[in-house]
Design an enzyme around this catalytic site. Structure first.
Site: not given
Ligand SMILES: [Zn+2]
Length: 425
Positions: A62-63, A94, A179, A305
């Site tokens: 996640h950046l 997201n 997920h 993650d």
């Molecule tokens: Zn996840």
């Protein structure tokens, strides 16, 4: 013409079944034939005692950009990746706005092009706004250049909608990542449902909540004849389901994150929020099963993650804190230390394969190999170097790691992207 020679390293290139001490030549940013080693050279790198591996790929990070640049930016996340030995990262959708449309994908790609020192590959959302109600324009996302679709952080609950997503993705030969979380079973669960959730009075997140969706995905992969990859597998039961389905030839796979190997739910007893993640830390029995799943190939991909959160967000009561921890700068050390050295579950070459060939195959990437002509993405690893994790040395903008102070054996010492050194210890 720019020529770089990496001398005397142990080249481990699982894509070409190569494991030998040799020199590696890079000419104009590409892997070159051995004959070039005798040619003119502009740079020489001594790799004696080091592993020369294809640039590692982290297929789950996640950046945080666009929208949450106080946690991480594409630029800082890419630097953290380089410091962890990664030349390619696959970022989750997201963000804010959610990466569920071609213009957000274009923005991420432009931003990566302008600021990132490693390759950043975006994924797109399965559903609009990751709300699980209406499909995102999957065809347009494919054209915009996403490498996969996923609602990571969330999970499409409507099985019929998920079936249509998988069929839609198949038309574009686009991998589907999921997920796995059944909202009804998990409810407001925060930690693994078991001994510690009962003792601490925290709402439980039962393993069955993951298994139910893993099973759903197995059925849909069979029904739709398209691959579904289950993200961050945490439960023993999920490993069994995936193992059995793969034996039958179902197109299903699973990945492992370092915290689900290094930690158990016992860690939550002091309510430290850096042990709060989704799916949660589970029991020793689950950890053992995950390691067996890695050992026998049931779980084929290692990833982090990487989930940066600012201090003020994590420094709140346990139930208020967001899920997730950093991963990019510690994952290689943790997996080398635990899977290769301590528990001897896999050899070093398999670990490299799980970070190169396997994600490249899943996501159909032209990466993860030292084949002649390939882009010169290379990671130099010292597998025996002992080092202590210090969050103050992180390149990430965030500090939410439970591994501060851990001593690990093995780490990347140099990261090369397209023939250019982007990070060096
Ligand atoms: Zn996840």
């Amino acid at each position: 013409m720019s020529t770089i020679i990496i001398r005397n390293g142990r080249i481990i290139d699982p894509a070409n079944k190569r494991d030998e001490v040799a020199d590696l030549a890079i000419v104009n940013g590409k892997i070159a034939p051995k004959s070039e080693v005798r040619g003119q050279k502009s740079e020489e790198i001594d790799a004696k005692g080091l592993i020369v591996a294809p640039g590692l790929i982290d297929s789950h990070v996640h950046l945080r950009e666009p929208g949450f640049s106080h946690k991480e930016t594409i630029e800082s996340g890419a630097r953290a990746a380089a410091a962890g030995g990664f030349t390619t990262v696959v970022c989750m959708p997201n963000t804010s706005p959610v990466a569920d449309n071609p213009s957000t994908i274009a923005w991420i790609k432009d931003r990566a092009e302008a600021t990132a020192c490693v390759n950043v590959l975006p994924t797109g959302a399965i559903t609009k706004n990751i709300a699980g109600e209406e499909l995102a324009p999957i065809g347009s996302l494919a054209k915009a250049g996403v490498v996969a679709i996923t609602d990571d952080g969330h999970c499409v609950q409507n099985h019929e909608l998920m079936r249509r997503a998988v069929e839609y993705a198949r038309m574009f030969d686009l991998p589907v990542l999921d997920h796995c979380q059944d909202y009804d079973l998990v409810g407001s669960g925060l930690v693994h449902e078991g001994h510690w959730s009962t003792l601490l009075g925290l709402p439980g997140w039962p393993a069955a909540g993951e298994q139910a969706i893993v099973m759903r995905n197995i059925l849909l992969a069979e029904l739709c004849q398209h691959h579904i990859h289950c993200q961050h597998i945490s439960a023993a039961g999920s490993v069994s389901l995936i193992r059995e389905a793969r034996t039958k030839g179902v197109k299903i796979s699973g990945e492992v994150c370092p915290h689900h190997v290094a930690l158990t739910d016992e860690s939550i007893q002091n309510f430290e929020t850096n042990y709060k993640m989704n799916p949660p830390l589970r029991s020793q029995r689950d950890v053992d099963a995950i390691m067996e799943g890695v050992a026998d190939g049931t779980l084929s991909i290692l990833c982090s993650d990487h989930a940066p959160h600012a201090h003020f967000e994590k420094e709140v009561e346990f139930d208020m804190a967001p899920f997730g921890i950093l991963g990019l700068e510690t994952e290689l050390g943790i997996f080398l230390d635990l899977l290769v050295h301590k528990h001897r579950k896999i050899p070093l070459s398999r670990l490299i394969e799980m970070y190169t060939v396997e994600p490249a195959r899943l996501l159909k990437l032209e990466a993860g190999t030292l084949s002649i002509g390939a882009k010169a993405d290379v990671t130099l690893i010292d597998p025996d170097l002992e080092w202590t994790v210090n969050i103050d040395h992180f390149q990430s903008l965030s500090r939410n790691s439970p591994f501060h102070g851990w001593t690990l054996k093995g780490r990347a010492v140099r990261t090369i992207v397209g023939g250019k050194t982007v990070w060096q210890l």
